[in-house]
Scaffold this motif. Structure first.
Motif, PDB file in Angstrom:
ATOM      1  N   GLN A  58      82.721 -29.753  18.353  1.00 33.95           N
ATOM      2  CA  GLN A  58      82.893 -28.696  19.345  1.00 33.95           C
ATOM      3  C   GLN A  58      83.689 -29.181  20.561  1.00 33.95           C
ATOM      4  OE1 GLN A  58      79.103 -27.145  20.369  1.00 33.95           O
ATOM      5  NE2 GLN A  58      79.917 -25.443  21.564  1.00 33.95           N
ATOM      6  N   LYS A  59      83.416 -30.441  20.944  1.00 34.37           N
ATOM      7  CA  LYS A  59      84.074 -30.997  22.122  1.00 34.37           C
ATOM      8  C   LYS A  59      85.593 -31.007  21.948  1.00 34.37           C
ATOM      9  CE  LYS A  59      82.968 -35.361  23.047  1.00 34.37           C
ATOM     10  NZ  LYS A  59      82.233 -36.475  23.662  1.00 34.37           N
ATOM     11  N   ILE A  60      86.033 -31.414  20.763  1.00 36.02           N
ATOM     12  CA  ILE A  60      87.475 -31.493  20.502  1.00 36.02           C
ATOM     13  C   ILE A  60      88.046 -30.073  20.396  1.00 36.02           C
ATOM     14  CG2 ILE A  60      89.255 -32.487  18.975  1.00 36.02           C
ATOM     15  CD1 ILE A  60      87.251 -34.618  20.062  1.00 36.02           C
ATOM     16  N   GLU A  61      87.275 -29.210  19.723  1.00 35.01           N
ATOM     17  CA  GLU A  61      87.728 -27.812  19.576  1.00 35.01           C
ATOM     18  C   GLU A  61      87.958 -27.213  20.961  1.00 35.01           C
ATOM     19  OE1 GLU A  61      86.097 -24.927  16.337  1.00 35.01           O
ATOM     20  OE2 GLU A  61      85.076 -24.371  18.190  1.00 35.01           O
ATOM     21  N   GLU A  62      87.010 -27.463  21.871  1.00 33.61           N
ATOM     22  CA  GLU A  62      87.140 -26.894  23.220  1.00 33.61           C
ATOM     23  C   GLU A  62      88.286 -27.534  23.995  1.00 33.61           C
ATOM     24  OE1 GLU A  62      83.328 -27.102  25.152  1.00 33.61           O
ATOM     25  OE2 GLU A  62      82.487 -25.540  23.852  1.00 33.61           O
ATOM     26  N   ALA A  63      88.433 -28.853  23.858  1.00 33.50           N
ATOM     27  CA  ALA A  63      89.520 -29.539  24.575  1.00 33.50           C
ATOM     28  C   ALA A  63      90.875 -29.009  24.112  1.00 33.50           C
ATOM     29  CB  ALA A  63      89.436 -31.038  24.351  1.00 33.50           C
ATOM     30  N   ALA A  64      91.000 -28.742  22.813  1.00 31.27           N
ATOM     31  CA  ALA A  64      92.263 -28.229  22.274  1.00 31.27           C
ATOM     32  C   ALA A  64      92.526 -26.822  22.804  1.00 31.27           C
ATOM     33  CB  ALA A  64      92.214 -28.235  20.747  1.00 31.27           C
ATOM     34  N   LYS A  65      91.465 -26.012  22.793  1.00 35.08           N
ATOM     35  CA  LYS A  65      91.598 -24.623  23.238  1.00 35.08           C
ATOM     36  C   LYS A  65      92.088 -24.572  24.681  1.00 35.08           C
ATOM     37  CE  LYS A  65      88.372 -21.546  21.665  1.00 35.08           C
ATOM     38  NZ  LYS A  65      86.980 -21.093  21.836  1.00 35.08           N
ATOM     39  N   LYS A  66      91.507 -25.430  25.508  1.00 32.48           N
ATOM     40  CA  LYS A  66      91.882 -25.484  26.922  1.00 32.48           C
ATOM     41  C   LYS A  66      93.374 -25.709  27.085  1.00 32.48           C
ATOM     42  CE  LYS A  66      88.168 -27.344  29.661  1.00 32.48           C
ATOM     43  NZ  LYS A  66      87.630 -28.648  29.988  1.00 32.48           N
ATOM     44  N   ARG A  67      93.941 -26.471  26.159  1.00 33.79           N
ATOM     45  CA  ARG A  67      95.371 -26.787  26.256  1.00 33.79           C
ATOM     46  C   ARG A  67      96.228 -25.845  25.431  1.00 33.79           C
ATOM     47  NH1 ARG A  67      92.162 -30.875  26.681  1.00 33.79           N
ATOM     48  NH2 ARG A  67      92.560 -32.578  28.138  1.00 33.79           N
ATOM     49  N   GLY A  68      95.600 -24.822  24.891  1.00 34.72           N
ATOM     50  CA  GLY A  68      96.340 -23.825  24.110  1.00 34.72           C
ATOM     51  C   GLY A  68      96.867 -24.374  22.799  1.00 34.72           C
ATOM     52  N   LYS A  69      96.157 -25.356  22.222  1.00 33.22           N
ATOM     53  CA  LYS A  69      96.629 -25.945  20.963  1.00 33.22           C
ATOM     54  C   LYS A  69      95.590 -25.722  19.882  1.00 33.22           C
ATOM     55  CE  LYS A  69      99.589 -29.255  22.868  1.00 33.22           C
ATOM     56  NZ  LYS A  69      99.753 -30.375  23.632  1.00 33.22           N
ATOM     57  N   ASN A  70      96.031 -25.826  18.614  1.00 31.48           N
ATOM     58  CA  ASN A  70      94.992 -25.828  17.595  1.00 31.48           C
ATOM     59  C   ASN A  70      94.456 -27.249  17.492  1.00 31.48           C
ATOM     60  OD1 ASN A  70      96.057 -27.315  15.339  1.00 31.48           O
ATOM     61  ND2 ASN A  70      97.449 -25.603  14.987  1.00 31.48           N
ATOM     62  N   PRO A  71      93.192 -27.387  17.028  1.00 24.23           N
ATOM     63  CA  PRO A  71      92.540 -28.702  17.109  1.00 24.23           C
ATOM     64  C   PRO A  71      93.307 -29.807  16.385  1.00 24.23           C
ATOM     65  CG  PRO A  71      90.949 -27.019  16.474  1.00 24.23           C
ATOM     66  CD  PRO A  71      92.275 -26.349  16.518  1.00 24.23           C
ATOM     67  N   LYS A  72      93.905 -29.500  15.256  1.00 26.68           N
ATOM     68  CA  LYS A  72      94.591 -30.544  14.490  1.00 26.68           C
ATOM     69  C   LYS A  72      95.820 -31.047  15.240  1.00 26.68           C
ATOM     70  CE  LYS A  72      95.360 -33.218  10.917  1.00 26.68           C
ATOM     71  NZ  LYS A  72      96.692 -33.638  10.999  1.00 26.68           N
TER      72      LYS A  72
END
Ligand code: MSP
Length: 640
Positions: A58-72
Motif C-alpha cells: 500500500q505504501k508504494i501504491e500511495e507513493a506512486a499515486k502521489k506522483r501521478g505514476k502507476n506503481p510499476k
C-alpha cells in the motif's frame, strides 16, 4: 561461530522500499553486507551476496499515486536509483532482486500454495489497526495513546476485512526452541533477548493477505480468490529464497540456508519471528545468523525526508571518497548500537586513522626504501631481527575472524589498526636513519622489510572493508590481493618475496574543513532554529486560529481518551474534531462553550473518524485545561 569453515555462504541485505530514495542508513546495511561478502570470498568461501528492492504494498501504491505514476513505473524509477548507487559504490552483489521480478512472483505463489496445502493458512476476518507506513498490524493495546503506531508514531487505520491467516501461533514453541539451541541465531545478544521476550508474550496468527488495495502478488490460481493480494512482508521475506530460484529454477538453492541476513533493528521481528516460522512451514532449514544493527541518526534525530535531514550517501562519497565513507561507517559505531552521523567525526577518522596511521606509514616505507635501498625490499632478515613484532602481529590477526563472524566491524578494524600502530612504533623505536648512519644496513633493511610486510598483511585483511585502498597498497608492495596471498601471508604467516617497491600517490589527503555542500549546512542551521523553537512571523501566520463554539459532544466508542465534537467555526457546516480530552471534560459540560481551534490543519483520521481541526489546551502533569476566549466571541472570529 563454528560454521566459519563452511564451503558456501549466502549473505543478504534487506530489500529496500522504493517509496524513498537511499540514505546513509541504507548504505550502512549494504556496506556491512559487502564487507562480510568480500571477507567470505577472500577466505575461500563460495559466496552469494544478494540485495534488491521491495516494491509491492500500500505504501508504494500511495507513493506512486502521489506522483501521478502507476506503481510499476514508479518502482522502476526508484529501484534504479538504488541499483545505480550500489554500482557507483562498487558494492559486490551477485544479484539485485526486485519483488516485481516474474520469478519472484512465481516463487511467492508456490510458497503460499505449499503453506496452504500444509494447513498453515486459513481464511477468516481481520479487524485491527494497520500502520501503512510500517505495513504492520497492531492490537489496540500495542498502540500509543490508543491510536498511534508503536514503531513509527504515525496514525494507524482501523481495518476490517476478509483475510487469510498464517498459523504463526503454531510455531511459537519451535521458535523458542530454535533461539535456545542456536546461540548465535540472532546477534547481538541484547537483540536476541528482545525477540525472545516478544515471542514469550504469545504469538497471534498473522494476517497475510489484503483486499483493500491491489499493488501486490495475487494468490496462487489454485486458491482462486482474486480480490486478495499477499501481505508485503511475506512477499518481501520470500526474496531470500526466490533469488536462489525457489519455485522456478532451483539451481542456486544449495546456497540455502543463509549464512547471515543483515537487518536494521526496526525489522528484526519480521526476520527473527515471522521468517523462521514461514521457513519451518516450508520445511526448509533456518538461517544461520540474523544480525541486527542500530540506527544512524543526524544530530540525534531520526532521519526522514519530512525533516529534511536525510544524508545522501552519494554526496558523502563524492565529497570524502567512497572508501573513507565505508571506513567511517564500519569503524564508528559498535554493532547493534545507534550512531550519529557528523562530518566532524568523519573528518577526524580520515585525518587520524586513514591519513596519519595508514597513508603516512605507506609513504614512509616508500620513502625509506627509496632513500636507502633504491626501492628494493628483501625480507630475508626480518625473522632474525623482528620475531617479536611478527608474533605480535599474528596475535592481532588471529582475533579478526571472530570479530567478522560476530559482525563487529568496528572491533575488527580497531584490531587491524593495532598492527599499524605496531609498525609506526617500530620505526620510532629502531630509528632506521640511525642504523644507516651506523652502517647497520642489514638491520635497517630488516626493519623496512618488516614494515612492508606488516602493511601487506594489513592490506589483505583491510580488503573486505576498503578494497580499493587495500589494492593500492598491494600495488605498491607488488603483490595481489587474492585468496592465494591470503593463504600465504595470513594463514601460513609467510613473508613477501623480494621485490622493488612502486611509488604510488598518497592514499588519502588530510581534510581541513567540512566538504558537504553549503546547502546542507544551511539546512542544518534552519533545523537548529527549529530545534530552539524559533519560527518567523510568516511561519506563525500560516496557522489559522479561530474561536469555535462546541455544538455537539459525545464519547468515541472503545476509546479511553477521545471525544467527538461538532464545532461551529462560522462556516457553512460544522467541523468534526476528535479531541483527546475525555479524561478531563464530560461531553455535557462542553456543549455551548467556546474554544480556540487550529482551523487549517490537514484533516486526519483518528480511530477511523475524520478530524478537521484541533482545539487548544494547556496540559501539565496533573491536568488539562482548554484555552477559551475571555469573553464570548462570534464563532469563526480569527485569533491573532
Ligand atoms: N523493505 C523492508 C525490508 C524487507 S527485507 C525482506 C524495509 N525497507 S527499508 O528501506 O525501510 O529499510 C531497509 C533497511 O535500511 C533496514 O534494515 C533498515 O533498518 C535500514 N535503515 C533505514 N533507515 C536507517 C537508519 N537511519 N539507520 C540505519 N539503518 C536504517 O524495511
Amino acid at each position: 561461530m563454528k560454521d566459519s569453515h563452511c564451503k558456501k555462504a549466502y549473505i543478504t541485505t534487506p530489500i529496500y522500499y522504493v517509496n524513498d530514495v537511499p540514505h546513509i542508513g541504507h548504505a550502512y546495511t549494504t556496506i556491512i553486507a559487502d564487507t562480510l561478502a568480500r571477507y567470505s570470498r577472500l577466505v575461500g568461501i563460495d559466496t552469494f551476496f544478494l540485495t534488491g528492492t521491495d516494491e509491492h504494498g500500500q505504501k508504494i501504491e500511495e507513493a506512486a499515486k502521489k506522483r501521478g505514476k502507476n506503481p510499476k513505473e514508479y518502482a522502476d524509477e526508484i529501484s534504479k536509483v538504488f541499483k545505480d548507487l550500489w554500482d557507483y559504490m562498487e558494492i559486490s552483489y551477485d544479484k539485485f532482486i526486485r519483488t516485481t521480478d516474474k520469478e519472484h512472483i512465481i516463487g511467492v505463489q508456490k510458497a503460499f500454495e505449499k503453506m496452504y496445502q500444509k494447513g498453515d493458512i486459513y481464511k477468516d476476518y481481520y479487524e485491527g489497526f494497520y500502520c501503512v507506513s510500517c505495513e504492520s498490524f497492531f492490537t489496540q493495546t500495542q498502540l500509543i495513546e490508543g491510536e498511534f503506531c508503536p514503531d513509527c508514531g504515525k496514525s494507524t487505520q482501523i481495518v476490517k476485512e476478509e483475510s487469510y491467516f498464517f498459523k504463526l501461533s503454531k510455531y511459537e514453541k519451535a521458535l523458542l526452541e530454535w533461539y535456545e539451541k542456536e546461540e548465535k541465531c540472532i546477534i547481538p545478544k541484547s537483540k536476541k533477548n528482545e525477540v525472545i521476550s516478544f515471542v514469550k508474550q504469545g504469538l497471534q496468527d498473522l494476517s497475510i493477505t489484503r483486499t483493500s488495495f491491489e499493488w501486490g502478488i495475487k494468490l496462487p490460481s489454485s486458491i482462486n480468490d482474486p480480490k486478495h493480494v499477499i501481505y508485503v512482508w511475506l512477499d518481501a521475506l520470500m526474496n531470500y529464497l526466490t533469488a536462489l530460484g525457489y519455485g522456478t529454477d532451483e539451481k542456486r538453492m544449495d546456497y540455502w540456508p543463509a549464512k547471515v541476513h543483515l537487518v536494521g533493528k526496526d525489522i528484526l521481528r519480521f526476520h527473527a519471528v515471522y521468517w523462521p516460522a514461514f521457513l519451518m512451514s516450508l520445511d526448509l532449514p533456518l538461517p544461520k545468523h540474523i544480525a541486527a544493527h542500530g540506527w544512524w541518526t543526524r544530530n540525534g534525530e531520526k532521519m526522514s525526508k519530512s525533516k529534511g535531514n536525510v544524508i545522501d550517501p552519494k554526496e558523502v562519497c563524492e565529497a570524502y571518497g567512497i572508501e573513507p565513507f565505508r571506513y567511517f561507517m564500519l569503524r564508528e559505531v559498535s554493532f547493534g548500537l545507534d550512531g550519529d552521523f557528523s562530518q566532524r567525526a568523519l573528518i577526524d577518522r580520515i585525518n587520524s586513522d586513514l591519513n596519519n596511521d595508514l597513508g603516512n606509514l605507506l609513504n614512509r616505507v616508500i620513502g625509506m626504501s627509496q632513500k636507502y635501498f633504491d626501492f628494493n625490499i628483501d625480507s630475508k632478515n626480518v625473522l632474525k631481527y623482528h620475531q617479536k613484532e611478527l608474533n605480535e602481529a599474528r596475535e592481532h590477526i588471529k582475533k579478526l575472524p571472530d570479530f567478522i563472524y560476530n559482525v563487529q566491524t568496528n572491533r575488527y578494524l580497531e584490531e587491524l589498526w593495532k598492527i599499524l600502530t605496531l609498525a609506526n612504533q617500530s620505526i620510532t623505536i629502531y630509528e632506521p636513519w640511525k642504523l644507516m648512519k651506523e652502517g647497520k644496513e642489514e638491520e635497517a633493511m630488516a626493519l623496512v622489510a618488516l614494515i612492508a610486510n606488516l602493511l601487506a598483511k594489513t592490506a589483505i585483511m583491510l580488503y573486505p572493508a576498503m578494497p580499493k585502498s587495500a589494492e593500492k597498497i598491494a600495488k605498491a608492495l607488488k603483490f595481489k590481493i587474492n585468496h592465494e596471498n591470503y593463504k600465504k601471508l595470513i594463514v601460513e604467516d609467510k613473508l613477501l618475496d623480494n621485490f622493488k617497491i612502486e611509488k604510488i600517490p598518497p592514499l588519502f589527503t588530510k581534510i581541513e574543513k567540512e566538504l558537504l555542500a553549503e546547502r546542507k549546512v544551511k539546512k542544518e542551521s534552519k533545523k537548529a532554529e527549529k530545534k530552539e523553537g524559533i519560527i518567523t512571523i510568516d511561519d506563525f501566520f500560516k496557522v489559522s486560529l479561530k474561536v469555535g463554539t462546541i455544538v455537539e459532544a459525545e464519547e468515541v466508542k472503545k476509546s479511553d481518551r477521545l471525544l467527538k465534537l461538532k464545532v461551529d467555526l462560522g462556516e457553512e457546516s460544522l467541523r468534526q474534531i476528535i479531541a483527546g480530552i475525555k479524561e478531563y471534560y464530560s461531553p455535557k459540560e462542553l456543549i455551548n462553550t467556546q474554544v480556540c481551534v487550529v482551523a487549517n490543519l490537514k484533516p486526519a483520521k483518528i480511530m477511523g473518524l475524520v478530524s478537521q481541526g484541533m482545539i487548544l489546551a494547556a496540559k501539565d502533569e496533573d491536568s488539562l485545561t482548554l484555552i477559551r476566549p475571555e469573553k464570548p466571541k462570534r464563532a469563526g472570529t480569527p485569533i491573532k
